[in-house]
Design an enzyme around this catalytic site. Structure first.
Site, PDB file in Angstrom:
ATOM      1  N   ASP A  57      33.107  50.509  29.144  1.00 19.29           N
ATOM      2  CA  ASP A  57      32.420  50.812  30.398  1.00 19.29           C
ATOM      3  C   ASP A  57      30.917  50.882  30.112  1.00 19.29           C
ATOM      4  OD1 ASP A  57      31.323  51.932  32.655  1.00 19.29           O
ATOM      5  OD2 ASP A  57      32.763  53.576  32.810  1.00 19.29           O
ATOM      6  N   SER A  76      29.839  44.963  37.894  1.00 16.62           N
ATOM      7  CA  SER A  76      29.768  45.768  39.136  1.00 16.62           C
ATOM      8  C   SER A  76      30.876  45.328  40.082  1.00 16.62           C
ATOM      9  CB  SER A  76      28.435  45.572  39.856  1.00 16.62           C
ATOM     10  OG  SER A  76      28.452  46.287  41.088  1.00 16.62           O
ATOM     11  N   TYR A 146      26.371  50.470  46.861  1.00 10.29           N
ATOM     12  CA  TYR A 146      26.136  49.180  46.181  1.00 10.29           C
ATOM     13  C   TYR A 146      24.676  48.767  46.330  1.00 10.29           C
ATOM     14  CZ  TYR A 146      26.866  44.193  45.056  1.00 10.29           C
ATOM     15  OH  TYR A 146      26.815  42.932  44.498  1.00 10.29           O
TER      16      TYR A 146
END
Ligand code: UDP
Length: 323
Positions: A57, A76, A146
């Site tokens: 990660d 993402s 986002y």
């Protein structure tokens, strides 16, 4: 041999980038935490001597032994359905994750390209969108996690460029389609094709008058590669400027797939941009790039890919629509 780290390497765009860099003779390290990425996307690369996969990660400290020439930061989630399900990871990967890859770029003296997005323009008032438009983003709406994370990513990238002299590149990616999109990610194209393949009605959100401009993945990857090799550090739009309404797009998929199903209209999700089309003058001038694959051709290739999967029958019902 150039060595490149591709974060999000098991995702839709990441896996196509892995292939591109391998074809260009590079040594590729793909990194992915597999939340939205899928090992199936890179299975065919695993046996290659120039390819490695790290299950990691990027929001956590990144350790890569040895030298590194390039970093491509493509990790993402990238669809509204994902933002709703995993908003914190979406925020972390482009904020903490970007800080980590920038630190890595600085330590390794590597050139870094970050995957930004047309979402930095929000629901744009300027049309078509030029790179100098600052955008119209709702920070607290469903897309905020986002959009704002990507805007932060751009700011962080500029800070590392200006303050530390890191060689940075920023691509603003517009709607892109092709093989290895997830059938259940809620995006228009896999949603429409999946519905056609399963014999379900085609769900158009709102009245379908909102517009998008769809770029075939190979064109996008070529533009991104050219940007990496250029000496231009400010953001560059890469996308296909041919604009279409979502209703027309649904009709194209209906014609292509030969489905006898009809369009059904569902409520428009909050903050769904009304229009989107890249101004690609900069990419043309600086990179000598423009898309080459017409939508009819790209859609056919993509449809054949989805048809070849046996999983389209197994998509859970709740993923068929956003509502
Ligand atoms: N869309 C739709 N039906 C679907 C999925 C999406 O009408 O089943 C619409 C969506 O509301 C948006 C457009 O298609 O206006 C593109 O959606 P997508 O999620 O692919 O990309 P984005 O909105 O992020 O550009």
């Amino acid at each position: 041999m150039k060595k490149v780290l591709i974060t999000g390497g098991a995702g839709f765009l990441g896996s196509h980038l892995c292939e591109k860099f391998l074809a260009e003779g590079c040594y590729v390290i793909a990194m992915d935490n597999l939340i939205t990425g899928d090992m199936k996307n890179i299975e065919h690369l695993m046996k290659l001597p120039n390819f490695e996969f790290y299950h990691h990660d990027v929001a956590k400290y990144i350790h890569i032994p040895g030298e590194l020439d390039y970093i491509m930061h493509f990790a993402s989630p990238a669809s509204p359905i994902d933002y709703l399900k995993i908003p914190i990871q979406t925020l972390k990967v482009s904020s903490l994750g970007t800080h980590n890859v920038m630190g890595l770029a600085l330590a390794k003296k590597a050139r870094i390209l970050v995957a930004s997005t047309s979402e930095v323009y929000g629901d744009p008032i300027v049309h078509p969108q030029t790179e100098d438009y600052w955008g119209n983003v709702n920070t607290i709406g469903p897309r905020g996690c986002y959009d704002e994370a990507k805007r932060f990513m751009e700011a962080m990238t500029m800070a590392y460029h200006n303050h530390h002299g890191v060689e940075t590149r920023i691509v603003r990616i517009f709607n892109t389609y092709g093989s290895r999109m997830r059938l259940n990610d809620g995006r228009a194209l896999p949603a429409f094709i999946g519905q056609a393949l399963r014999g379900e009605d085609i769900t158009v959100f709102g009245d379908g008058s909102q517009t998008r401009s769809f770029c075939y993945v190979d064109d996008l990857v070529n533009g991104i590669y050219k940007l990496l090799l250029s000496d231009y550090h400010l953001p560059v739009n890469i996308g296909n400027p041919v604009e279409i309404t979502i209703k027309e797009f649904a009709e194209e998929v209906i014609k292509l797939t030969g489905t006898t199903q009809k369009i059904v209209y569902k409520p428009l999700p909050q903050d769904d941009p009304k229009q989107r089309k890249p101004d690609i003058s900069k990419a043309k001038e600086i990179l000598n790039w423009e898309p080459k694959v017409a939508r009819a051709e790209g859609l056919k290739i993509t449809y054949n890919y989805f048809k070849s999967l046996d999983q389209y029958n197994n998509v859970p019902k709740e993923f068929n629509t956003k509502n």
